[in-house]
Design a protein around this motif. Structure first.
Motif, mmCIF file in Angstrom:
data_model
loop_
_atom_site.group_PDB
_atom_site.id
_atom_site.type_symbol
_atom_site.label_atom_id
_atom_site.label_comp_id
_atom_site.label_asym_id
_atom_site.label_seq_id
_atom_site.Cartn_x
_atom_site.Cartn_y
_atom_site.Cartn_z
ATOM 1 N N PRO A 108 0.905 -1.134 0.183
ATOM 2 C CA PRO A 108 -0.055 0.091 0.226
ATOM 3 C C PRO A 108 0.904 1.150 0.044
ATOM 4 C CG PRO A 108 0.107 -0.927 2.242
ATOM 5 C CD PRO A 108 0.858 -2.001 1.264
ATOM 6 N N VAL A 109 0.434 2.250 -0.793
ATOM 7 C CA VAL A 109 1.357 3.361 -0.970
ATOM 8 C C VAL A 109 0.568 4.579 -0.821
ATOM 9 C CG1 VAL A 109 2.826 4.686 -2.688
ATOM 10 C CG2 VAL A 109 3.007 2.106 -2.743
ATOM 11 N N ALA A 110 0.796 5.505 -0.324
ATOM 12 C CA ALA A 110 0.070 6.762 -0.383
ATOM 13 C C ALA A 110 -0.166 7.510 -1.574
ATOM 14 C CB ALA A 110 0.617 7.877 0.518
ATOM 15 N N PRO A 111 -1.305 8.092 -1.877
ATOM 16 C CA PRO A 111 -1.344 8.911 -2.858
ATOM 17 C C PRO A 111 -0.300 9.896 -3.262
ATOM 18 C CG PRO A 111 -3.410 8.727 -1.905
ATOM 19 C CD PRO A 111 -2.469 8.266 -1.087
ATOM 20 N N VAL A 112 -0.070 10.298 -4.562
ATOM 21 C CA VAL A 112 0.919 11.119 -4.867
ATOM 22 C C VAL A 112 0.842 12.551 -4.287
ATOM 23 C CG1 VAL A 112 2.027 12.801 -6.750
ATOM 24 C CG2 VAL A 112 1.621 10.273 -7.177
ATOM 25 N N PRO A 113 -0.415 13.105 -4.028
ATOM 26 C CA PRO A 113 -0.162 14.419 -3.344
ATOM 27 C C PRO A 113 0.437 14.360 -1.796
ATOM 28 C CG PRO A 113 -2.171 14.239 -4.599
ATOM 29 C CD PRO A 113 -1.602 13.037 -4.712
ATOM 30 N N ARG A 114 -0.233 13.039 -1.086
ATOM 31 C CA ARG A 114 0.363 13.021 0.246
ATOM 32 C C ARG A 114 1.732 12.601 0.407
ATOM 33 N NH1 ARG A 114 -1.226 13.216 5.941
ATOM 34 N NH2 ARG A 114 0.949 13.038 6.302
ATOM 35 N N ALA A 115 2.237 11.638 -0.470
ATOM 36 C CA ALA A 115 3.483 11.434 -0.549
ATOM 37 C C ALA A 115 4.341 12.450 -0.835
ATOM 38 C CB ALA A 115 3.649 10.047 -1.270
ATOM 39 N N LEU A 116 3.932 13.302 -1.726
ATOM 40 C CA LEU A 116 4.566 14.410 -2.331
ATOM 41 C C LEU A 116 4.900 15.458 -1.086
ATOM 42 C CD1 LEU A 116 6.043 15.779 -4.863
ATOM 43 C CD2 LEU A 116 3.712 16.941 -4.868
ATOM 44 N N ALA A 117 3.707 15.702 -0.138
ATOM 45 C CA ALA A 117 3.869 16.458 1.100
ATOM 46 C C ALA A 117 4.801 16.132 1.908
ATOM 47 C CB ALA A 117 2.498 16.844 1.664
ATOM 48 N N ASP A 118 4.614 14.612 2.112
ATOM 49 C CA ASP A 118 5.665 14.034 3.188
ATOM 50 C C ASP A 118 7.055 13.853 2.918
ATOM 51 O OD1 ASP A 118 3.533 13.480 5.010
ATOM 52 O OD2 ASP A 118 3.152 11.485 4.122
ATOM 53 N N ALA A 119 7.379 13.975 1.264
ATOM 54 C CA ALA A 119 8.656 14.100 1.106
ATOM 55 C C ALA A 119 9.257 15.529 1.198
ATOM 56 C CB ALA A 119 8.942 13.575 -0.431
ATOM 57 N N VAL A 120 8.248 16.564 0.639
ATOM 58 C CA VAL A 120 8.801 17.970 0.726
ATOM 59 C C VAL A 120 9.144 18.183 2.354
ATOM 60 C CG1 VAL A 120 7.819 20.364 0.600
ATOM 61 C CG2 VAL A 120 7.719 18.554 -1.183
ATOM 62 N N ALA A 121 8.446 17.759 3.351
ATOM 63 C CA ALA A 121 8.644 18.107 4.776
ATOM 64 C C ALA A 121 10.137 17.782 5.149
ATOM 65 C CB ALA A 121 7.565 17.166 5.603
ATOM 66 N N THR A 122 10.675 16.784 4.308
ATOM 67 C CA THR A 122 11.946 16.308 4.771
ATOM 68 C C THR A 122 13.200 17.249 4.053
ATOM 69 O OG1 THR A 122 12.363 14.719 3.060
ATOM 70 C CG2 THR A 122 11.272 14.173 5.127
ATOM 71 N N LEU A 123 12.897 18.140 3.235
ATOM 72 C CA LEU A 123 13.849 18.985 2.396
ATOM 73 C C LEU A 123 14.069 20.499 2.723
ATOM 74 C CD1 LEU A 123 12.800 17.763 -1.157
ATOM 75 C CD2 LEU A 123 14.677 16.545 0.270
ATOM 76 N N ASP A 124 15.109 20.977 2.619
ATOM 77 C CA ASP A 124 15.164 22.352 3.062
ATOM 78 C C ASP A 124 15.781 23.065 1.941
ATOM 79 O OD1 ASP A 124 17.825 21.318 2.692
ATOM 80 O OD2 ASP A 124 18.326 21.568 5.152
ATOM 81 N N ASP A 125 15.725 22.635 0.572
ATOM 82 C CA ASP A 125 16.248 23.335 -0.493
ATOM 83 C C ASP A 125 15.264 23.598 -1.517
ATOM 84 O OD1 ASP A 125 18.624 24.079 -2.371
ATOM 85 O OD2 ASP A 125 17.798 22.417 -3.388
ATOM 86 N N THR A 126 15.022 24.697 -2.144
ATOM 87 C CA THR A 126 13.998 25.155 -2.946
ATOM 88 C C THR A 126 14.275 24.319 -4.197
ATOM 89 O OG1 THR A 126 13.822 27.402 -2.209
ATOM 90 C CG2 THR A 126 13.290 26.990 -4.469
ATOM 91 N N ALA A 127 15.431 24.253 -4.676
ATOM 92 C CA ALA A 127 15.710 23.484 -5.845
ATOM 93 C C ALA A 127 15.044 21.928 -6.062
ATOM 94 C CB ALA A 127 17.189 23.471 -6.664
#
Length: 368
Positions: free
Chosen positions: A166-185
């Motif tokens: 089971p995998v989170a839908p793209v929008p949710r997975a995207l938000a969780d990935a972005v939460a770990t990043l600190d770079d605009t690019a």
């Protein structure tokens, strides 16, 4: 032993041979699952001794071979660690090759690993991800450990099953990935692939980032501003293709309308002057406040609702043009992506109906 007995000897009350487990397709099991095979915790610990044939990947989760785990084994280990034991069951109905995979009801892969499974090229493959994010209900008592990061949510989204997990839908997975990043690019690369790759539109991305309270981070805001511009370019390209592929007459593109000697009426993405039919793309997004997002999630606001003042501006512009006899077709990137043929039919119908309408007021058409 009586060799003349007509009855076969009784089977000894002993666990299945260990090779039965290690030769199976799923070589990641919990200690509870091993007990169901007759293997006690002490016996499992003995198999996991240094140099032994098994190894412990996570608390209560064992890998039944000595080599490094595959990406699939890491995924199942993470889910076995995070899911409730009662919810792990094997799908028994006939189906595709992975129909025998465990079914996890209260945990799903999210973040970069989920995006990898969804086919994103801007995230590393599973073999290079040091951490797997797993989304679980907020009240689960779990801790991040051993390359598994726990992500909590009040309400689990409906998962998508990819590669047997089971995998989170793209929008949710995207938000969780972005939460770990600190770079605009880095953020922009993920957001752009989500939109350009057709996984979701910019408005959906912004809603999810808003709900995750990520739009108070300057580097995320900068990436979103660039995304909106990119989303408009993608939507415009789809509009051009729709007009060409479905045989619509060529409009004039990207124009401003004015009354003769009068005020500016607004900009349009496409306009057919002879039929007085206009197309306007809605690629704007709403950075909603937390309370508004909460109301939308509860179903008291329609998904994708824009603030009242933005919709009022849309409505005023459309009503003004239609009072002048101009038909306005309002399109969203979502409609162009998922229902281009239907939207082409709407425009074609408006063009064909022009002869049955009163002539439109004369307007000045200028390039935008």
């Amino acid at each position: 032993m009586n060799h003349d007995s007509p009855f076969p000897p009784l089977s000894p009350l002993s666990p299945r041979p260990l090779h039965h487990l290690t030769a199976g397709p799923r070589r990641v099991l919990t200690t509870a699952q091993l007990r169901s095979h007759g293997i006690s915790v002490s016996e499992a610990d003995d198999q996991c001794r240094p140099g032994g044939p098994w190894q412990q990947l996570l608390p209560g989760v064992l890998l039944l071979h000595p080599g490094p785990p595959t990406g699939e084994e890491r995924l199942h280990a993470a889910l076995l660690y995070t899911t409730r034991e009662r919810s792990v069951r094997v799908l028994a109905q006939p189906g595709p090759a992975d129909s025998t995979a465990p079914h996890y009801e209260d945990a799903m892969i999210t973040g970069p690993a989920a995006l990898t499974l969804h086919g994103f090229s801007s995230v590393p493959p599973l073999s290079r991800l040091e951490t797997l994010d797993v989304l679980v209900p907020r009240l689960r008592r779990l801790r991040s450990t051993g390359g598994v990061r726990i992500v909590r949510t009040p309400v689990l989204p409906a998962p998508e099953r990819v590669a047997g997990v089971p995998v989170a839908p793209v929008p949710r997975a995207l938000a969780d990935a972005v939460a770990t990043l600190d770079d605009t690019a880095a953020v922009l690369r993920l957001l752009t692939e989500a939109v350009v790759g057709g996984h979701c539109d910019a408005a959906t991305v912004v809603r999810e980032l808003t709900g995750a309270k990520l739009l108070n981070r300057p580097h995320v805001v900068n990436a979103v501003d660039s995304l909106v511009a990119e989303g408009r370019a993608v939507a415009e390209d789809r509009l051009y293709r729709m007009v060409r592929e479905y045989g619509l007459p060529d409009p004039v593109w990207n124009v401003d309308l004015h009354l003769p000697g009068g005020p500016h009426l607004g900009g349009l993405d496409a306009y057919w002057p002879d039929q007085a039919v206009a197309v306007e793309l809605d690629t704007r997004t709403s950075r909603q406040g937390p309370r508004r997002e909460e109301r939308r999630r509860e179903g008291r606001l329609p998904g994708g609702s824009l603030p009242k003042d933005v919709w009022s501006e849309y409505a005023r512009k459309r009503e003004h043009l239609e009072r002048l006899g101009i038909t306005v077709v309002h399109l969203t990137p979502h409609k162009l992506r998922d229902a281009a043929e239907q939207q082409a039919a709407v425009i074609r119908t408006a063009l064909m109906a022009a002869d049955d309408r009163d002539p439109a007021a004369y307007v000045v058409v200028l390039p935008r």
